[in-house]
Design a protein around this motif. Structure first.
Motif, PDB file in Angstrom:
ATOM      1  N   HIS A 108     -44.756  24.243  57.725  1.00 30.96           N
ATOM      2  CA  HIS A 108     -44.860  25.476  56.951  1.00 30.96           C
ATOM      3  C   HIS A 108     -43.709  25.515  55.951  1.00 30.96           C
ATOM      4  CE1 HIS A 108     -44.730  29.759  55.964  1.00 30.96           C
ATOM      5  NE2 HIS A 108     -45.967  29.853  56.433  1.00 30.96           N
ATOM      6  N   PRO A 109     -43.967  25.943  54.699  1.00 31.87           N
ATOM      7  CA  PRO A 109     -42.912  25.888  53.668  1.00 31.87           C
ATOM      8  C   PRO A 109     -41.693  26.758  53.954  1.00 31.87           C
ATOM      9  CG  PRO A 109     -44.853  27.082  52.874  1.00 31.87           C
ATOM     10  CD  PRO A 109     -45.252  26.398  54.142  1.00 31.87           C
ATOM     11  N   LEU A 110     -41.809  27.747  54.843  1.00 32.05           N
ATOM     12  CA  LEU A 110     -40.672  28.638  55.119  1.00 32.05           C
ATOM     13  C   LEU A 110     -39.978  28.338  56.446  1.00 32.05           C
ATOM     14  CD1 LEU A 110     -41.971  32.118  53.868  1.00 32.05           C
ATOM     15  CD2 LEU A 110     -40.733  30.349  52.617  1.00 32.05           C
ATOM     16  N   THR A 111     -40.450  27.343  57.181  1.00 27.85           N
ATOM     17  CA  THR A 111     -39.760  26.997  58.427  1.00 27.85           C
ATOM     18  C   THR A 111     -38.487  26.209  58.112  1.00 27.85           C
ATOM     19  OG1 THR A 111     -41.125  25.006  58.637  1.00 27.85           O
ATOM     20  CG2 THR A 111     -41.825  26.959  59.871  1.00 27.85           C
ATOM     21  N   THR A 112     -37.499  26.373  58.972  1.00 26.37           N
ATOM     22  CA  THR A 112     -36.238  25.627  58.862  1.00 26.37           C
ATOM     23  C   THR A 112     -35.850  25.164  60.268  1.00 26.37           C
ATOM     24  OG1 THR A 112     -34.842  27.571  59.202  1.00 26.37           O
ATOM     25  CG2 THR A 112     -35.489  27.082  56.927  1.00 26.37           C
ATOM     26  N   ALA A 113     -34.720  24.508  60.343  1.00 28.50           N
ATOM     27  CA  ALA A 113     -34.255  24.041  61.646  1.00 28.50           C
ATOM     28  C   ALA A 113     -34.025  25.205  62.605  1.00 28.50           C
ATOM     29  CB  ALA A 113     -32.971  23.232  61.482  1.00 28.50           C
ATOM     30  N   SER A 114     -33.687  26.370  62.061  1.00 33.22           N
ATOM     31  CA  SER A 114     -33.411  27.535  62.906  1.00 33.22           C
ATOM     32  C   SER A 114     -34.484  28.615  62.828  1.00 33.22           C
ATOM     33  CB  SER A 114     -32.059  28.149  62.510  1.00 33.22           C
ATOM     34  OG  SER A 114     -32.084  28.557  61.148  1.00 33.22           O
ATOM     35  N   ARG A 115     -35.576  28.358  62.072  1.00 32.80           N
ATOM     36  CA  ARG A 115     -36.624  29.365  61.907  1.00 32.80           C
ATOM     37  C   ARG A 115     -37.959  28.780  62.370  1.00 32.80           C
ATOM     38  NH1 ARG A 115     -37.183  30.974  56.034  1.00 32.80           N
ATOM     39  NH2 ARG A 115     -35.312  32.233  56.428  1.00 32.80           N
ATOM     40  N   PRO A 116     -38.486  29.243  63.495  1.00 29.94           N
ATOM     41  CA  PRO A 116     -39.748  28.714  64.012  1.00 29.94           C
ATOM     42  C   PRO A 116     -40.940  29.193  63.193  1.00 29.94           C
ATOM     43  CG  PRO A 116     -38.972  30.514  65.390  1.00 29.94           C
ATOM     44  CD  PRO A 116     -37.890  30.245  64.375  1.00 29.94           C
ATOM     45  N   LEU A 117     -42.088  28.602  63.456  1.00 33.43           N
ATOM     46  CA  LEU A 117     -43.297  28.872  62.676  1.00 33.43           C
ATOM     47  C   LEU A 117     -43.713  30.339  62.747  1.00 33.43           C
ATOM     48  CD1 LEU A 117     -45.712  28.002  60.998  1.00 33.43           C
ATOM     49  CD2 LEU A 117     -46.827  27.192  63.087  1.00 33.43           C
ATOM     50  N   ARG A 118     -43.711  30.938  63.912  1.00 32.66           N
ATOM     51  CA  ARG A 118     -44.153  32.322  64.042  1.00 32.66           C
ATOM     52  C   ARG A 118     -43.284  33.270  63.202  1.00 32.66           C
ATOM     53  NH1 ARG A 118     -47.502  34.369  67.931  1.00 32.66           N
ATOM     54  NH2 ARG A 118     -47.223  32.484  69.188  1.00 32.66           N
ATOM     55  N   GLU A 119     -41.979  33.019  63.201  1.00 30.75           N
ATOM     56  CA  GLU A 119     -41.079  33.838  62.394  1.00 30.75           C
ATOM     57  C   GLU A 119     -41.309  33.603  60.913  1.00 30.75           C
ATOM     58  OE1 GLU A 119     -36.268  34.291  61.645  1.00 30.75           O
ATOM     59  OE2 GLU A 119     -36.990  33.586  63.613  1.00 30.75           O
ATOM     60  N   ALA A 120     -41.582  32.354  60.532  1.00 29.84           N
ATOM     61  CA  ALA A 120     -41.869  32.032  59.125  1.00 29.84           C
ATOM     62  C   ALA A 120     -43.121  32.768  58.646  1.00 29.84           C
ATOM     63  CB  ALA A 120     -42.040  30.524  58.961  1.00 29.84           C
ATOM     64  N   LEU A 121     -44.127  32.887  59.499  1.00 27.56           N
ATOM     65  CA  LEU A 121     -45.345  33.601  59.126  1.00 27.56           C
ATOM     66  C   LEU A 121     -45.073  35.079  58.886  1.00 27.56           C
ATOM     67  CD1 LEU A 121     -47.948  31.977  61.562  1.00 27.56           C
ATOM     68  CD2 LEU A 121     -47.782  31.651  59.093  1.00 27.56           C
ATOM     69  N   GLU A 122     -44.214  35.680  59.699  1.00 29.37           N
ATOM     70  CA  GLU A 122     -43.869  37.089  59.520  1.00 29.37           C
ATOM     71  C   GLU A 122     -43.151  37.312  58.190  1.00 29.37           C
ATOM     72  OE1 GLU A 122     -41.569  38.130  62.902  1.00 29.37           O
ATOM     73  OE2 GLU A 122     -43.250  38.028  64.327  1.00 29.37           O
ATOM     74  N   ILE A 123     -42.215  36.426  57.878  1.00 28.68           N
ATOM     75  CA  ILE A 123     -41.488  36.532  56.604  1.00 28.68           C
ATOM     76  C   ILE A 123     -42.440  36.346  55.437  1.00 28.68           C
ATOM     77  CG2 ILE A 123     -39.722  35.438  55.162  1.00 28.68           C
ATOM     78  CD1 ILE A 123     -38.220  34.764  57.758  1.00 28.68           C
ATOM     79  N   GLU A 124     -43.356  35.401  55.569  1.00 32.63           N
ATOM     80  CA  GLU A 124     -44.305  35.113  54.485  1.00 32.63           C
ATOM     81  C   GLU A 124     -45.162  36.328  54.171  1.00 32.63           C
ATOM     82  OE1 GLU A 124     -47.084  31.339  53.316  1.00 32.63           O
ATOM     83  OE2 GLU A 124     -47.346  32.158  55.326  1.00 32.63           O
ATOM     84  N   GLN A 125     -45.623  37.031  55.182  1.00 30.42           N
ATOM     85  CA  GLN A 125     -46.431  38.230  54.961  1.00 30.42           C
ATOM     86  C   GLN A 125     -45.645  39.294  54.204  1.00 30.42           C
ATOM     87  OE1 GLN A 125     -49.143  39.677  58.087  1.00 30.42           O
ATOM     88  NE2 GLN A 125     -48.415  37.974  59.353  1.00 30.42           N
ATOM     89  N   GLN A 126     -44.387  39.455  54.539  1.00 29.24           N
ATOM     90  CA  GLN A 126     -43.558  40.440  53.852  1.00 29.24           C
ATOM     91  C   GLN A 126     -43.330  40.046  52.396  1.00 29.24           C
ATOM     92  OE1 GLN A 126     -39.978  40.745  56.158  1.00 29.24           O
ATOM     93  NE2 GLN A 126     -41.056  41.317  58.047  1.00 29.24           N
ATOM     94  N   VAL A 127     -43.026  38.771  52.171  1.00 32.43           N
ATOM     95  CA  VAL A 127     -42.728  38.287  50.823  1.00 32.43           C
ATOM     96  C   VAL A 127     -43.944  38.420  49.909  1.00 32.43           C
ATOM     97  CG1 VAL A 127     -42.203  36.196  49.506  1.00 32.43           C
ATOM     98  CG2 VAL A 127     -40.876  36.739  51.546  1.00 32.43           C
ATOM     99  N   LEU A 128     -45.139  38.171  50.451  1.00 34.02           N
ATOM    100  CA  LEU A 128     -46.358  38.162  49.632  1.00 34.02           C
ATOM    101  C   LEU A 128     -47.028  39.539  49.549  1.00 34.02           C
ATOM    102  CD1 LEU A 128     -47.992  34.793  50.751  1.00 34.02           C
ATOM    103  CD2 LEU A 128     -46.797  35.261  48.612  1.00 34.02           C
ATOM    104  N   ARG A 129     -46.407  40.544  50.123  1.00 38.49           N
ATOM    105  CA  ARG A 129     -47.015  41.865  50.136  1.00 38.49           C
ATOM    106  C   ARG A 129     -47.357  42.395  48.741  1.00 38.49           C
ATOM    107  NH1 ARG A 129     -48.457  45.904  53.090  1.00 38.49           N
ATOM    108  NH2 ARG A 129     -48.156  48.063  52.422  1.00 38.49           N
TER     109      ARG A 129
END
Length: 285
Positions: A108-129
């Protein structure tokens, strides 16, 4: 001019949407930085109207948050320029997207070493609102397979029924070999052969005396009707399966008379039904 902006959650089918629009004749750009949207409209679309008459742009969460927040102003700017603009927002249930990423093993484009996929999906929804709120069309792809999604997008964007299938009708002579790129091959060697009529031997299937000879044979008319019905029935199914090209090869012994006549007749008939019809007579020089 028409501009379609495709956005939504990663894994929801944005790539399929852009591929579908490209097949419908759109000039497609994936992941255009939203900060460049005004310049693209002013200095690319409006200055190259012939090329960008129908354009689709993919915008995802890799854009800077402040740029996405300014999306409503950019959308107003586009429409004030007289461009018809539709925003398509695609999403799917979280468990479905998690499953898709698990199956494809893509990152996923927003995942990092410290950010798991589920958290990346939550951030993505907020960013694309800002894009989700201003969407003209919202598509839930949770339980939609590839072909259903393509048909849904074509229907919603007014592209349904616009044929993009290109059919090549090709005549050939069996004694020179069967075309290797043919999808269907029909054998016309059982039909009456103008070659055995002395005054027709030097003609081709494009010459009126040969046309008259073959049109007067009931078995030739039946052969034409059967092939035409076959193509009418099956060509739409090939197109719905995302096929862009279909080659119908018709052969006779030498590729000069019967096959040429049949290809000419079929192409003339289907040019009124399918906009992209091509004719090739392999053995005519």
């Amino acid at each position: 001019m028409k501009l379609v902006i495709i956005s939504g959650l990663s894994g929801s089918g944005k790539s399929i949407a852009l591929d579908t629009l490209e097949d419908c004749g759109y000039y497609c750009i994936d992941n255009l930085p939203i900060a460049l949207l005004r310049d693209f409209v002013d200095h690319v679309m409006l200055e190259g109207r012939d090329i960008y008459q129908k354009t689709a742009i993919g915008i995802d969460a890799r854009n800077q948050t402040e740029s996405l927040a300014d999306f409503p102003n950019k959308l107003k700017f586009i429409r004030d320029k007289g461009i018809e603009c539709e925003v398509v927002y695609m999403h799917a249930e979280e468990n479905i997207i998690l499953k898709r990423y698990s199956e494809t093993r893509r990152r996923h484009p927003l995942t990092t070493a410290s950010r798991p996929l589920r958290e990346a999906l939550e951030i993505e929804q907020q960013v694309l609102r800002p894009l989700a709120v201003h969407a003209d069309i919202t598509v839930d792809t949770s339980y939609t397979h590839y072909h259903q999604l393509r048909d849904l997008l074509k229907n919603r964007l007014g592209e349904k029924g616009k044929s993009r299938l290109s059919i090549l009708f090709q005549s050939f002579g069996f004694k020179y070999g069967i075309p290797l790129d043919a999808d269907f091959v029909f054998d016309a060697r059982s039909l009456p052969n103008p070659y055995w009529v002395a005054e027709l031997r030097g003609c081709t299937g494009k010459d009126q005396p040969v046309i008259d000879f073959l049109q007067n044979e009931s078995v030739v008319r039946e052969f034409l009707r059967d092939i035409g019905q076959f193509i009418e029935r099956w060509a739409p199914r090939f197109e719905s399966d995302n096929r862009s090209y279909l080659t119908i090869a018709i052969g006779c012994t030498g590729g000069q008379h019967r096959s040429v006549f049949l290809v000419e007749e079929l192409s003339r008939y289907f040019k009124d039904k399918i906009p992209n019809v091509i004719v090739r007579h392999r053995e005519l020089r």
